[in-house]
Motif scaffolding. Structure first.
Motif, short mmCIF file in Angstrom:
data_model
loop_
_atom_site.label_atom_id
_atom_site.label_comp_id
_atom_site.label_asym_id
_atom_site.label_seq_id
_atom_site.Cartn_x
_atom_site.Cartn_y
_atom_site.Cartn_z
N LYS A 134 1.18 -1.28 -0.17
CA LYS A 134 -0.33 0.41 -0.18
C LYS A 134 1.08 1.30 0.19
O LYS A 134 0.81 2.23 -0.96
CB LYS A 134 -0.46 0.47 0.86
CG LYS A 134 -1.86 -0.71 0.99
CD LYS A 134 -2.88 -0.40 2.36
CE LYS A 134 -4.05 -1.40 2.53
NZ LYS A 134 -4.92 -1.19 3.62
N VAL A 135 2.00 1.22 1.07
CA VAL A 135 3.12 1.86 1.33
C VAL A 135 3.21 2.70 -0.65
O VAL A 135 3.33 3.53 -1.06
CB VAL A 135 2.97 2.22 2.20
CG1 VAL A 135 4.64 3.03 2.32
CG2 VAL A 135 2.99 2.49 3.78
N LEU A 164 3.39 12.96 11.12
CA LEU A 164 4.40 12.54 11.20
C LEU A 164 3.79 11.07 12.08
O LEU A 164 2.96 10.84 12.84
CB LEU A 164 5.44 12.89 12.49
CG LEU A 164 6.22 12.63 12.58
CD1 LEU A 164 7.78 12.05 11.23
CD2 LEU A 164 7.75 13.52 13.06
N TYR A 165 4.59 9.81 11.58
CA TYR A 165 4.62 9.13 13.07
C TYR A 165 3.61 8.00 11.96
O TYR A 165 2.49 7.01 12.44
CB TYR A 165 4.80 8.59 14.18
CG TYR A 165 5.49 8.70 14.50
CD1 TYR A 165 7.10 8.35 13.90
CD2 TYR A 165 5.95 9.69 15.48
CE1 TYR A 165 8.91 8.66 14.45
CE2 TYR A 165 7.54 9.99 16.01
CZ TYR A 165 8.37 9.46 15.13
OH TYR A 165 9.85 10.04 15.90
N THR A 166 3.10 8.25 10.25
CA THR A 166 1.72 7.51 9.98
C THR A 166 2.27 7.26 7.64
O THR A 166 3.47 7.46 8.28
CB THR A 166 0.40 8.70 9.50
OG1 THR A 166 1.02 9.21 9.05
CG2 THR A 166 -0.35 9.15 11.28
N TYR A 197 0.89 8.18 5.58
CA TYR A 197 0.78 8.61 5.15
C TYR A 197 1.82 9.55 4.61
O TYR A 197 2.79 10.29 3.67
CB TYR A 197 0.32 10.01 5.27
CG TYR A 197 -0.74 10.15 5.67
CD1 TYR A 197 -2.23 9.45 3.96
CD2 TYR A 197 -1.62 9.67 6.11
CE1 TYR A 197 -2.87 9.37 4.36
CE2 TYR A 197 -3.47 9.08 6.54
CZ TYR A 197 -3.69 9.19 5.61
OH TYR A 197 -5.39 8.73 5.17
N GLY A 221 8.43 5.03 12.03
CA GLY A 221 8.36 4.89 13.58
C GLY A 221 8.11 3.03 13.64
O GLY A 221 8.31 2.99 15.03
N ASN A 222 7.65 2.76 12.45
CA ASN A 222 7.70 1.72 13.03
C ASN A 222 7.13 0.80 13.57
O ASN A 222 7.01 0.12 14.89
CB ASN A 222 9.39 0.93 13.71
CG ASN A 222 9.48 -0.59 13.01
OD1 ASN A 222 8.64 -1.44 12.25
ND2 ASN A 222 10.50 -1.58 13.48
N ILE A 223 5.85 1.59 13.78
CA ILE A 223 5.25 0.79 14.49
C ILE A 223 3.75 0.20 14.05
O ILE A 223 2.95 -0.01 13.29
CB ILE A 223 3.75 2.12 15.10
CG1 ILE A 223 4.51 3.48 15.34
CG2 ILE A 223 2.91 1.86 16.18
CD1 ILE A 223 3.99 4.53 15.05
N LEU A 224 3.73 -0.67 14.70
CA LEU A 224 3.53 -2.42 14.78
C LEU A 224 1.42 -2.00 14.31
O LEU A 224 1.06 -0.99 14.62
CB LEU A 224 3.08 -3.40 16.05
CG LEU A 224 1.89 -4.77 16.24
CD1 LEU A 224 3.19 -5.03 15.09
CD2 LEU A 224 1.88 -5.71 17.46
N VAL A 232 0.60 -0.11 12.61
CA VAL A 232 0.55 1.23 11.44
C VAL A 232 1.60 1.82 10.52
O VAL A 232 1.28 2.26 9.07
CB VAL A 232 0.42 2.17 12.94
CG1 VAL A 232 -0.78 3.84 12.63
CG2 VAL A 232 -0.76 1.39 14.06
N ARG A 274 4.54 -0.37 10.30
CA ARG A 274 5.46 -1.23 10.38
C ARG A 274 5.63 -2.32 9.32
O ARG A 274 4.12 -2.87 9.07
CB ARG A 274 5.56 -2.49 11.60
CG ARG A 274 6.08 -3.52 11.42
CD ARG A 274 6.20 -4.50 12.93
NE ARG A 274 6.84 -3.26 13.74
CZ ARG A 274 7.09 -3.31 15.13
NH1 ARG A 274 5.74 -4.57 15.73
NH2 ARG A 274 6.54 -2.73 16.13
N LEU A 325 14.06 -4.58 12.92
CA LEU A 325 13.48 -5.22 14.29
C LEU A 325 13.49 -6.01 14.88
O LEU A 325 13.60 -6.45 16.06
CB LEU A 325 11.55 -4.70 14.33
CG LEU A 325 11.33 -5.00 16.31
CD1 LEU A 325 12.32 -4.30 17.15
CD2 LEU A 325 10.03 -4.62 16.17
#
Lengths: 241, 276
Positions: A31-32, A97-99, A101, A179-182, A184, A186, A194
């Motif tokens: 997607k990204v 930031l940290y999304t 997008y 930010g490699n958020i699980l 969201v 990652r 990680l």
């Protein structure tokens, strides 16, 4: 040796059973990177065509800049974008930031030079006699441009695929702005970093196998397209001369 | 390879794009962002307690795991709503500067010194951490420092200070600039000593070839705190939701969950500070 073998077996198990922790990350990656590719193509393809077909002041300078950007270091893009998107930064009001997008924006900046430079050089490489032929047949300037771009379609697709290959395997920029958020932000590459850290090699290897397959598929397609392109342009050159 | 095939490729790309746009916004659920340390992520504690909190309140916590120094910076810039860190002096300084509020020190584990099993510096059996560091430096054995301004790094530097040694620039002193697990792996590969928090040491699945050599010195206790980003400095911070987490994690329910959290071998990794 035993570690590698055992991890590989468990990695294949994750892939075959479509483990949720694994598929979620793969889907987000596509997607990204897919989103970034669309954004980069929307800007990069028209600009590339414009640069290739028109003569204007500083045209060569622009070519120079876009070509130089091909080697843009991802971590630098990540750092600059982080400073811009941070709440204390000029674009902080967007709070992205940290999304995903922010990751799409980072990757589209990285994909843009590839899309633009490779498609421009493909369009520039079209036999110049084609332009004359169009004119003698009474085509308008717009029709001529369309015909030339049509001739360069294989090169343009190569450009888009090369850009996709660059962004899907990129880690520096998206680690900083995502930010490699699980669950969201990652994606495959940041998850590999990680999981290797944690010593959890099976998920890292499973994602690595997917990444490798993607780049193999892309490279095979690109080389097939290119061989087709060479073949076509040779026959057409004969016709036009 | 004909143009039909190529347009199919293009179609796939366009389809992915539409998918991206249509599902771009994940959902409307409330979420807050936590800047935290790698030890809490790598040990698996966050993956254990955050879903419990979400189940209770419906608030999703997105954790960005970096070193404590970096986590405090993220909080100061307003890019997180609260922080979960372990470096008391840095924390108190940031609170004093007005960046954070409602600091709660509530949980601890401890640091340990690990090294190669043949222990060339002979630190096994020593009780004081600073004495152990002194021996390591005198033996010239390699020591790996985190070197990233993390809580563990700050603690390590304070132990060096206690021992009166200036390790920076010494040939046996290597700065990794990496997270705890990577530093452990580096120490293992290089047969070096390092300071680590016990939870990362226990939780690491790919056990490095190192041995625990020095522990249980009072200076080695590792306190963790949570604190909210001060909404007066950063108006965009979600203070109410952040406080909801801070209140939950320090409540009986939250602390019980932390006590219950075990690694794969059944060891308790974090302890709660008992109120007097």
């Amino acid at each position: 040796m035993e570690t590698i073998f055992n991890s590989l077996i468990r990695a294949f198990y994750l892939i075959v059973t479509l483990d949720k922790s694994f598929t979620e990350i793969v889907v987000l990656s596509f997607k990204v990177s897919g989103g970034a590719l669309i954004l980069a193509s929307l800007i990069g393809l028209p600009l590339g065509a414009f640069m290739a077909l028109k003569t204007f002041p500083l045209r060569n300078t622009l070519f120079g800049i876009v070509n130089a950007l091909l080697g843009l270091p991802p971590v630098l893009v990540g750092l600059l974008l982080y400073l811009f998107l941070s709440r204390r930064g000029p674009l902080g009001f967007l709070s992205i930031l940290y999304t995903p997008y922010a990751m799409v924006i980072a990757q589209s900046i990285l994909a843009f030079p590839h899309v633009c430079a490779i498609s421009a050089s493909a369009i520039r490489g079209v036999n110049p006699n084609l332009k004359l032929l169009c004119k003698t047949l009474g085509a308008t300037e717009f029709q001529t441009a369309l015909t030339i771009i049509r001739e360069a379609r294989f090169g343009i697709i190569t450009a888009v695929m090369a850009a996709f290959g660059r962004v899907i395997s990129e880690v520096g920029a998206i680690l900083i702005v995502g930010g490699n958020i699980l669950g969201v932000t990652r994606v495959m590459t940041t998850a590999i970093v990680l999981e290797t850290d944690k010593g959890d090699f099976e998920l890292a290897l499973a994602l690595g196998i997917v990444l490798l397959s993607v780049s193999l598929i892309i490279n095979t397609l690109v080389s097939k397209i290119q061989s087709r392109y060479v073949h076509l342009s040779q026959s057409e050159r004969g016709f036009l001369q | 390879m004909n143009s039909k095939y190529l347009s199919m490729c293009l179609f796939v790309i366009v389809a992915v794009a539409c998918l991206t746009i249509s599902t771009g916004n994940l959902s409307a659920e409330t979420s807050i962002r936590c800047a935290t340390t790698t030890s809490l992520q790598n040990s698996g504690l966050l993956d254990y307690i955050l879903p419990l909190f979400k189940k209770k309140t419906g608030i999703r916590v997105d954790a960005v795991a970096v070193g404590t120094g970096a986590a405090l910076e993220i909080g100061k810039r307003g890019d997180a709503d609260f922080v979960f860190v372990h470096a008391k002096d840095l924390e108190l300084k940031a609170v004093q500067e007005g960046y954070f509020t409602n600091r709660m020190e509530f949980m601890y584990n401890d640091f340990i010194i690990v090294g190669p099993s043949n222990d060339p510096a002979k630190i096994k059996g020593i009780k004081k951490a600073s004495e152990g560091f002194d021996k390591i430096s005198k033996s010239g054995s390699l020591f790996i420092s985190r070197g990233d301004n993390s809580g563990t790094h700050v603690k390590e530097l304070s132990i060096w200070k206690d021992s009166g040694i200036h390790p920076k620039g010494q040939p046996w002193y290597l700065e990794a600039g990496q997270g705890m697990s990577k530093t452990l792996r580096l120490a293992s590969e290089k047969s070096a000593y390092t300071l680590t928090d016990r939870s990362t040491w226990l939780a690491d699945k790919d056990k490095p070839e190192l041995t625990l050599l020095l522990e249980k010195d009072a200076t080695l206790i590792n306190y963790y705190s949570v604190m909210a980003v001060n909404p007066q400095k950063n108006p965009a911070a979600k203070y109410t939701e952040a406080m909801e987490f801070i209140n939950w994690v320090t409540s009986k329910e939250g602390t019980d969950a932390i006590r219950e959290f075990k690694d794969k071998a059944g060891n308790q990794l974090f302890y709660i500070i008992e109120k007097h």
